[in-house]
Design a protein around this motif. Structure first.
Motif, PDB file in Angstrom:
ATOM      1  N   TYR A   9      86.144  22.868  60.800  1.00  0.00           N
ATOM      2  CA  TYR A   9      86.099  21.690  59.929  1.00  0.00           C
ATOM      3  C   TYR A   9      85.334  20.593  60.666  1.00  0.00           C
ATOM      4  O   TYR A   9      85.580  20.338  61.841  1.00  0.00           O
ATOM      5  N   ALA A  10      84.400  19.987  59.978  1.00  0.00           N
ATOM      6  CA  ALA A  10      83.714  18.798  60.491  1.00  0.00           C
ATOM      7  C   ALA A  10      83.608  17.836  59.326  1.00  0.00           C
ATOM      8  O   ALA A  10      83.295  18.237  58.206  1.00  0.00           O
ATOM      9  N   GLY A  11      83.885  16.561  59.576  1.00  0.00           N
ATOM     10  CA  GLY A  11      83.836  15.586  58.501  1.00  0.00           C
ATOM     11  C   GLY A  11      83.280  14.265  58.975  1.00  0.00           C
ATOM     12  O   GLY A  11      83.351  13.932  60.154  1.00  0.00           O
ATOM     13  N   ALA A  12      82.708  13.539  58.038  1.00  0.00           N
ATOM     14  CA  ALA A  12      82.203  12.192  58.300  1.00  0.00           C
ATOM     15  C   ALA A  12      82.753  11.292  57.199  1.00  0.00           C
ATOM     16  O   ALA A  12      82.735  11.660  56.020  1.00  0.00           O
ATOM     17  N   CYS A  27      82.360  19.730  56.042  1.00  0.00           N
ATOM     18  CA  CYS A  27      81.823  21.089  56.141  1.00  0.00           C
ATOM     19  C   CYS A  27      82.943  21.963  56.678  1.00  0.00           C
ATOM     20  O   CYS A  27      83.612  21.586  57.648  1.00  0.00           O
ATOM     21  N   THR A  28      83.131  23.098  56.069  1.00  0.00           N
ATOM     22  CA  THR A  28      84.172  24.026  56.513  1.00  0.00           C
ATOM     23  C   THR A  28      83.590  25.427  56.616  1.00  0.00           C
ATOM     24  O   THR A  28      82.543  25.728  56.040  1.00  0.00           O
ATOM     25  N   ASP A  29      84.278  26.269  57.359  1.00  0.00           N
ATOM     26  CA  ASP A  29      83.869  27.664  57.466  1.00  0.00           C
ATOM     27  C   ASP A  29      85.087  28.506  57.817  1.00  0.00           C
ATOM     28  O   ASP A  29      86.061  27.998  58.376  1.00  0.00           O
ATOM     29  N   LEU A  30      85.011  29.760  57.500  1.00  0.00           N
ATOM     30  CA  LEU A  30      86.076  30.698  57.838  1.00  0.00           C
ATOM     31  C   LEU A  30      85.921  31.227  59.253  1.00  0.00           C
ATOM     32  O   LEU A  30      86.846  31.827  59.783  1.00  0.00           O
ATOM     33  N   ARG A  31      84.744  30.999  59.842  1.00  0.00           N
ATOM     34  CA  ARG A  31      84.490  31.418  61.222  1.00  0.00           C
ATOM     35  C   ARG A  31      84.606  30.220  62.153  1.00  0.00           C
ATOM     36  O   ARG A  31      84.223  29.116  61.780  1.00  0.00           O
ATOM     37  N   PRO A  32      85.065  30.428  63.361  1.00  0.00           N
ATOM     38  CA  PRO A  32      85.077  29.324  64.320  1.00  0.00           C
ATOM     39  C   PRO A  32      83.648  28.951  64.702  1.00  0.00           C
ATOM     40  O   PRO A  32      82.786  29.816  64.841  1.00  0.00           O
ATOM     41  N   ARG A  33      83.386  27.675  64.794  1.00  0.00           N
ATOM     42  CA  ARG A  33      82.060  27.177  65.146  1.00  0.00           C
ATOM     43  C   ARG A  33      82.220  25.978  66.056  1.00  0.00           C
ATOM     44  O   ARG A  33      83.297  25.433  66.203  1.00  0.00           O
ATOM     45  N   SER A  34      81.106  25.549  66.620  1.00  0.00           N
ATOM     46  CA  SER A  34      81.094  24.299  67.383  1.00  0.00           C
ATOM     47  C   SER A  34      80.089  23.369  66.709  1.00  0.00           C
ATOM     48  O   SER A  34      79.193  23.816  65.993  1.00  0.00           O
ATOM     49  N   ALA A  40      76.310  16.537  64.392  1.00  0.00           N
ATOM     50  CA  ALA A  40      77.240  15.463  64.016  1.00  0.00           C
ATOM     51  C   ALA A  40      76.468  14.256  63.486  1.00  0.00           C
ATOM     52  O   ALA A  40      76.886  13.624  62.511  1.00  0.00           O
ATOM     53  N   ARG A  41      75.330  13.936  64.110  1.00  0.00           N
ATOM     54  CA  ARG A  41      74.493  12.832  63.619  1.00  0.00           C
ATOM     55  C   ARG A  41      73.928  13.150  62.234  1.00  0.00           C
ATOM     56  O   ARG A  41      73.865  12.278  61.367  1.00  0.00           O
ATOM     57  N   VAL A  42      73.516  14.385  62.027  1.00  0.00           N
ATOM     58  CA  VAL A  42      72.991  14.785  60.713  1.00  0.00           C
ATOM     59  C   VAL A  42      74.082  14.646  59.655  1.00  0.00           C
ATOM     60  O   VAL A  42      73.838  14.124  58.566  1.00  0.00           O
ATOM     61  N   LEU A  43      75.292  15.081  59.966  1.00  0.00           N
ATOM     62  CA  LEU A  43      76.404  14.956  59.030  1.00  0.00           C
ATOM     63  C   LEU A  43      76.674  13.486  58.718  1.00  0.00           C
ATOM     64  O   LEU A  43      76.874  13.113  57.554  1.00  0.00           O
ATOM     65  N   ALA A  44      76.656  12.626  59.731  1.00  0.00           N
ATOM     66  CA  ALA A  44      76.862  11.194  59.518  1.00  0.00           C
ATOM     67  C   ALA A  44      75.739  10.597  58.665  1.00  0.00           C
ATOM     68  O   ALA A  44      75.991   9.761  57.792  1.00  0.00           O
ATOM     69  N   ASN A  45      74.509  11.032  58.893  1.00  0.00           N
ATOM     70  CA  ASN A  45      73.385  10.548  58.074  1.00  0.00           C
ATOM     71  C   ASN A  45      73.542  10.981  56.625  1.00  0.00           C
ATOM     72  O   ASN A  45      73.270  10.192  55.706  1.00  0.00           O
TER      73      ASN A  45
END
Length: 75
Positions: A9-12, A27-34, A40-45
């Motif tokens: 999970y990543a969120g802005a 953004c979510t996924d069923l697989r572990p990610r980093s 993170a900057r792209v997500l914030a933009n």
């Protein structure tokens, strides 16, 4: 494992120009990610773009017609 099998999970935050908290872009996924700093900057933009579009749509739908009606009203 998280809810519904989510492993990533990543969120802005979506914060309006007045400081109102509108929600989040996630953004979510069923697989572990980093998440890299660049991603993170792209997500914030993208979150900023979403807020701009939401505010533009609100202005176009509610504020612009009201201003036009006020300008057209007889004095």
């Amino acid at each position: 494992m998280g809810a519904a099998g989510l492993r990533f999970y990543a969120g802005a935050p979506l914060i309006g120009s007045t400081g109102a908290r509108l929600g989040s872009l996630c953004c979510t996924d069923l697989r572990p990610r980093s998440l890299s700093a660049a991603h993170a900057r792209v997500l914030a933009n993208f979150a900023e773009l979403v807020v701009r579009q939401l505010e533009k749509d609100y202005f176009d739908r509610y504020q612009l017609p009201a201003a036009a009606a006020a300008a057209a009203a007889p004095a």
